[in-house]
Motif scaffolding. Structure first.
Motif, short mmCIF file in Angstrom:
data_model
loop_
_atom_site.label_atom_id
_atom_site.label_comp_id
_atom_site.label_asym_id
_atom_site.label_seq_id
_atom_site.Cartn_x
_atom_site.Cartn_y
_atom_site.Cartn_z
N LYS A 146 1.04 -1.08 0.01
CA LYS A 146 -0.03 0.03 -0.14
C LYS A 146 0.80 1.27 -0.17
O LYS A 146 0.62 2.01 -0.84
N GLU A 147 2.00 1.21 0.89
CA GLU A 147 2.65 2.25 0.99
C GLU A 147 3.71 2.74 -0.48
O GLU A 147 3.66 3.79 -0.70
N GLU A 148 3.92 1.52 -1.16
CA GLU A 148 4.38 1.72 -2.47
C GLU A 148 3.69 2.14 -3.59
O GLU A 148 3.95 3.02 -4.23
N SER A 149 2.38 1.68 -3.25
CA SER A 149 1.48 2.36 -4.32
C SER A 149 1.06 3.80 -4.22
O SER A 149 1.03 4.42 -5.11
N ARG A 150 1.07 4.21 -2.99
CA ARG A 150 0.63 5.54 -2.46
C ARG A 150 1.83 6.55 -3.04
O ARG A 150 1.84 7.56 -3.71
N GLU A 151 3.21 5.98 -2.94
CA GLU A 151 4.41 6.68 -3.42
C GLU A 151 4.48 6.73 -5.07
O GLU A 151 4.64 7.84 -5.49
N LYS A 152 4.17 5.58 -5.55
CA LYS A 152 3.93 5.85 -6.98
C LYS A 152 2.93 6.74 -7.52
O LYS A 152 3.34 7.62 -8.47
N LEU A 153 1.89 6.43 -7.03
CA LEU A 153 0.87 7.54 -7.55
C LEU A 153 1.08 8.88 -7.11
O LEU A 153 0.93 10.04 -7.98
N GLU A 154 1.71 9.25 -5.81
CA GLU A 154 2.13 10.69 -5.71
C GLU A 154 3.27 11.15 -6.55
O GLU A 154 3.19 12.19 -7.08
N PHE A 155 4.23 10.30 -6.95
CA PHE A 155 5.32 10.75 -8.14
C PHE A 155 4.68 10.74 -9.38
O PHE A 155 4.88 11.99 -9.96
N LEU A 156 3.85 10.27 -9.72
CA LEU A 156 2.99 10.34 -10.86
C LEU A 156 2.22 11.53 -11.10
O LEU A 156 1.99 12.34 -12.30
N ARG A 157 1.55 12.00 -9.70
CA ARG A 157 0.58 13.21 -9.77
C ARG A 157 1.66 14.46 -9.86
O ARG A 157 1.37 15.54 -10.57
N GLN A 158 2.84 14.50 -9.24
CA GLN A 158 3.74 15.56 -9.06
C GLN A 158 4.29 15.58 -10.38
O GLN A 158 4.70 16.88 -10.68
N ASN A 159 4.43 14.59 -11.11
CA ASN A 159 5.27 14.70 -12.45
C ASN A 159 4.31 15.00 -13.76
O ASN A 159 4.55 14.69 -14.96
N GLY A 160 3.17 15.20 -13.55
CA GLY A 160 1.92 15.52 -14.58
C GLY A 160 1.65 14.33 -15.34
O GLY A 160 1.77 14.52 -16.71
N TRP A 161 1.42 13.24 -14.86
CA TRP A 161 0.70 12.11 -15.67
C TRP A 161 -0.44 12.20 -16.58
O TRP A 161 -0.64 11.85 -17.57
N LEU A 162 -1.21 13.06 -15.71
CA LEU A 162 -2.42 13.34 -16.36
C LEU A 162 -2.22 14.70 -17.00
O LEU A 162 -1.95 15.82 -16.48
N THR A 163 -2.73 14.93 -17.85
CA THR A 163 -2.43 16.15 -18.94
C THR A 163 -3.67 16.75 -19.50
O THR A 163 -4.99 16.07 -19.24
N ARG A 164 -3.65 18.05 -20.19
CA ARG A 164 -4.98 18.42 -20.77
C ARG A 164 -5.57 17.54 -21.80
O ARG A 164 -6.60 17.50 -22.14
#
Length: 502
Positions: free
Chosen positions: A208-226
């Motif tokens: 669970k902790e590794e999943s949360r770190e991965k999601l946070e990493f992708l959020r901070q690096n803009g995985w979702l875009t316009r």
């Protein structure tokens, strides 16, 4: 039967049953008995694939992943996602809480279960969850010249031609590179588009902790875009208590209008067929079903060879061909499904940190169940073919055949007016009222009006055309067409009856 006199005896007013009529009756009864045995076998096979546990399992999973929220995310659940920020809150909060059940009964960790997640303690998470997105390219739509100085970017609605497949972001992992899907993978029909099965994807780790770190990493690096138009969250579970797979797909669409639209697909299916004693009994029924189909194929081929083109002039023969064709498809899919599940389970057992694509099988399993349901319906309708020798049973068919012309004429007149009102409702109320937002919704809404199940206040957004539309539709469609036509049928039937009596 051969010794019966050709003329009735003196004083007998009703003729005896002829030899050919008696033989035809016996043949029909014999065919009816055989067909009833086939129908019972078909029902055992089809009803053995479904159970009430499927509904309860779907209900449990929908409550957990669609309605549950966490306090630290300000009550954000899946159905309350309105933008990309809400999506990340849901993914890092309620989604991980639902996927990660690392505590056993009594809030203790079992040594045998430390690397697995048993959702609600009973549903084993198979492999890991997968997150996938589809994007569109920039400048895939046209900007009016007056506004080109104010906005330079333009991301259209999703369609396959406008899909963005180029690497983006950090470009150093699979989540930043496009992955194509296999050819038979089903597309997803969402509220704002029809989406392909490829995309930019990544899997969530077991921890669970590794999943949360991965999601946070992708959020901070803009995985979702316009350009992001849809995000899929896929995972599967298995409940050994009821031998059911639960395949879950959570979908968040980001249309070109902005905002977010949520939807979900939760399928409970029985992919492992032969475990209990009852399952093996169903297997014997499946073998008997296959023998019946082989026999029917031989019979239909003999009839086609004997009657040639005259064979295709009877509705019952077309129904026989439909049942045989659907049955052959069902047998083929059963064989394919058994082999595919075995291969997936072997792959899953060899490497548990992968995403097993059971959604592919579940999608085709649901289509297969729908196809079988339709075939069972037609199989029951075919009983009328064997009971047609009874005078009472022929009344329905004779009634329909006599009024077929009137029914077709009435149907043409009814649907002309019905579709005229449907396009009127779509053009007038479509932008404001959900029940009229699409032309198909307009058709269903008008059927609800005819049945009296409609909220009049929704069309009061147009204070002039709303009441006019509703009153005129009820008057013309209900009072004039339906009530008037029923009166016409009654008068016509009464005149025909009086004429036949005269």
């Amino acid at each position: 039967c051969l010794n019966l006199p050709l003329t009735p005896p003196l004083g007998v007013t009703e003729p005896r049953i002829s030899c050919s009529g008696e033989l035809e009756l016996k043949t029909t009864l014999r065919e009816l008995v055989v067909y009833l045995i086939f129908l019972i076998t078909l029902c055992l096979v089809t009803f053995g694939m479904v159970s009430t546990n499927m509904y309860y399992l779907n209900e449990v999973m929908s409550r957990l992943f669609l309605e549950q929220s966490s306090a630290e995310d300000h009550g954000i659940d899946f159905e309350s996602i309105r933008n990309m920020a809400d999506f990340w809150k849901f993914a890092e909060g309620p989604l991980l809480d639902g996927l990660s059940w690392d505590k056993w009964y009594g809030n203790t960790t079992s040594a045998l279960q430390e690397n697995t997640s048993h959702i609600y303690y009973e549903n084993l998470l198979l492999g890991v969850a997968q997150v996938r997105q589809l994007k569109v390219r920039n400048n895939t739509c046209s900007i009016y010249p007056y506004f080109q100085n104010f906005t330079k970017d333009c991301y259209s609605t999703y369609h396959y031609i406008a899909e963005d497949k180029s690497d983006f972001g950090l470009k150093n992992g699979s989540e930043w590179k496009y992955t194509s899907a296999r050819s038979l993978s089903p597309w997803y029909w969402g509220a704002a588009g029809f989406y392909s099965s490829g995309g930019f994807m990544f899997t969530l780790p077991k921890s669970k902790e590794e999943s949360r770190e991965k999601l946070e990493f992708l959020r901070q690096n803009g995985w979702l875009t316009r350009g992001t138009r849809v995000v899929f969250i896929d995972f599967s579970t298995y409940n050994a208590n009821v031998n059911l797979f639960c395949i879950i797909r959570l979908v968040v669409e980001f249309p070109a209008t902005g905002g977010a639209i949520t939807s979900s697909r939760i399928y409970s299916v029985k992919l492992l067929r032969y475990i209990s004693f009852y399952d093996y009994f169903l297997a014997s029924c499946e073998i008997a079903f296959c023998l019946f189909i082989v026999t029917f194929i031989i019979q239909e081929m003999i009839e086609i060879k004997k009657l040639k083109m005259a064979y295709f002039r009877t509705v019952w023969n077309w129904l026989d061909l439909l049942l045989v064709a659907v049955s052959i498809l069902a047998i083929g899919f059963n064989i394919y499904r058994t082999m595919a599940v075995s291969l997936l389970m072997e792959k899953l057992l060899s490497a548990e940190n992968i995403y097993p694509d059971f959604y592919f099988l579940a999608f085709w399993q649901i289509l297969y169940d729908n196809m079988i349901a339709v075939s069972v319906f037609f199989a029951f309708m075919k009983i009328f073919k064997y009971v047609s020798f009874n005078k009472t049973m022929t009344q329905l068919s004779s009634t329909l055949s006599r009024c077929a012309g009137n029914i077709c004429g009435f149907a043409v007149m009814f649907f002309i007016i019905f579709f005229a009102y449907a396009q009127l409702g779509y053009l007038v109320f479509g932008p404001q009222v959900e029940d009229f937002s699409t032309f198909l919704n307009c058709i269903f809404s008008q059927f609800r009006i005819v049945l009296g199940d409609f909220n009049f206040q929704t069309i009061e957004v147009n204070s002039i055309l709303g009441p006019i539309y509703f009153i005129s539709f009820v008057f013309f469609v209900f009072f004039i067409l339906l009530v008037g036509k029923n009166t016409h049928f009654c008068i016509s039937s009464r005149e025909e009856l009086l004429g036949s009596v005269a």
